[in-house]
Design an enzyme around this catalytic site. Structure first.
Site, mmCIF file in Angstrom:
data_model
loop_
_atom_site.group_PDB
_atom_site.id
_atom_site.type_symbol
_atom_site.label_atom_id
_atom_site.label_comp_id
_atom_site.label_asym_id
_atom_site.label_seq_id
_atom_site.Cartn_x
_atom_site.Cartn_y
_atom_site.Cartn_z
ATOM 1 N N TYR A 198 0.810 -1.220 0.000
ATOM 2 C CA TYR A 198 0.000 0.000 0.000
ATOM 3 C C TYR A 198 0.841 1.267 0.000
ATOM 4 O O TYR A 198 0.306 2.358 -0.139
ATOM 5 C CB TYR A 198 -0.939 0.005 1.199
ATOM 6 N N ASP B 42 -2.890 -17.344 4.465
ATOM 7 C CA ASP B 42 -3.878 -18.184 3.795
ATOM 8 C C ASP B 42 -4.561 -19.121 4.790
ATOM 9 O O ASP B 42 -5.775 -19.335 4.745
ATOM 10 C CB ASP B 42 -3.258 -18.956 2.629
ATOM 11 N N ASP C 143 -6.216 -5.380 5.086
ATOM 12 C CA ASP C 143 -7.308 -4.919 4.229
ATOM 13 C C ASP C 143 -8.192 -6.089 3.812
ATOM 14 O O ASP C 143 -9.422 -6.022 3.876
ATOM 15 C CB ASP C 143 -6.711 -4.230 2.999
#
Length: 373
Positions: free
Chosen positions: A126, A230, A254
């Site tokens: 980001y 994951d 996010d």
């Protein structure tokens, strides 16, 4: 005592939601001097920027803002207004609670979900350090990577390849993990889980994990564990009740915060706050939904609950408690709620944004005699 707070109206459904949240917060009796500011696409048309300097000046003065959703206009020079605000104001921590409220439609009706996602706001992908396909600087970077790391070459040619840089520092990682542990202590949370992909990205996510373990050693009263990202996603779907405070680098935070919002009924009930050393901005997790603009239709819960977070930040614990209880009670009753909170979305008894806010205001006043928890 009166508090100065910046109220950013936003665009799309933003102004409707801002008015609804403002009324609900005012109903608690906390005295707030609202400094109303405009931002977004309509301001862009008038002033040539979606985020006027007056907005930043106001937040720097009040050190506290409630922000309705804002659309990032195409071609404005802003990658994201939300990202820009976080970086410009030094709001390094994003906190997104995801809590089950009876009456909200979800697949997890019998599971007690009450999660808090703590997301690092300033680094990772980001940071926006990107290089476009076909540009000379991209070719130079590819050449340099291939020279420095011959065993891990970029195998596609620069005319076909974009490059994004993922900076993660020990200092920023340590700061966000410490924030997560302090949050856990302040709100009597039992466990902090650090999320990473250190098995593959050893020098970036590995550094984040090292910082998390270092900080965790200073908080023996709080349980600590780490999860590969994951696996964390699978764990949240299978057994979300096992998790409490989850601390993540920027990108994973996010993604996981939206996943967690899905567990408890969606973004319509997902509040958020962005905090730094010099102030905080409170906002709903969802976007501006321009197709619903002016229709008095959208669920105000996420922004009202962001107001709950704001009241806690200001130290108004009892008022925050009453407002959250009022929201929960209105949703549980299921009468004066928006279409998305009805058992069937075409239910003709659904009310609008204003009407649900009015119901919450009435409930706040009914709960005025409740003691703080």
């Amino acid at each position: 005592m009166a508090y100065d707070v910046t109220l950013i109206l936003g665009d799309g459904v933003g102004p409707e939601l801002a008015e609804a949240a403002r009324r609900c917060i005012d109903a608690t009796g906390v005295a707030i001097n609202w400094d109303v500011q405009e931002a977004g696409t309509e301001v862009m048309e008038r002033l040539g920027t979606p985020l006027p300097q007056s907005v930043l000046d106001s937040i720097r003065r009040t050190r506290c803002a409630l922000k309705a959703p804002i659309t990032t206009p195409v071609g404005s020079g802003f990658r994201s207004i939300n990202v820009f605000l976080r970086q410009e104001l030094g709001l390094y921590a994003c906190i997104r609670p995801c809590k089950m409220y009876p009456g909200v439609r979800t697949y997890y009706t019998n599971v007690p979900i009450d999660l808090v996602i703590v997301r690092e706001n300033t680094e990772d992908l980001y940071a926006g350090i990107e290089f476009e396909r076909g540009k000379p600087e991209t070719a130079a970077i590819v050449d340099e990577i291939n020279r420095l790391c011959p065993e891990r070459k970029v195998k596609t040619p620069p005319e076909h390849t974009g490059i994004s840089v993922k900076p993660i520092s020990f200092s920023a990682s340590e700061r966000i993990v410490r924030f997560a542990f302090e949050y856990a202590r302040r709100y009597n949370r039992r466990k902090v889980t650090a999320v990473h992909k250190a098995n593959i990205m050893k020098y970036t996510d590995g550094l984040f994990l090292e910082a998390a373990r270092t900080v965790a050693a200073c908080y023996p009263d709080i349980e600590f564990e780490d999860r590969i990202v994951d696996n964390m996603c699978m764990q949240l779907v299978q057994k979300p009740e096992l998790y409490d405070v989850i601390v993540c680098p920027n990108l994973y935070g996010d993604i996981i915060s939206d996943l967690a919002a899905g567990l408890v009924g969606g973004l319509g009930v997902a509040p958020g706050m962005n905090v730094g050393d010099s102030g905080a901005v409170f906002e709903a997790t969802h976007g501006s939904a321009p197709k619903y603009k002016g229709l008095n239709k959208v669920n105000p819960t996420a922004l009202v609950l962001s107001g709950v977070l704001m009241l806690r930040y200001l130290g108004e614990t009892e008022a925050a408690h009453r407002l959250e209880k009022a929201v929960a009670a209105v949703i549980a009753e299921g009468k004066e709620v928006t279409y998305d909170l009805k058992p069937h979305r075409d239910d003709p008894t659904a009310v609008g944004t204003r009407q649900m806010a009015e119901a919450i205001c009435r409930k706040v006043k009914e709960l005025v005699s409740l003691p703080p928890r």
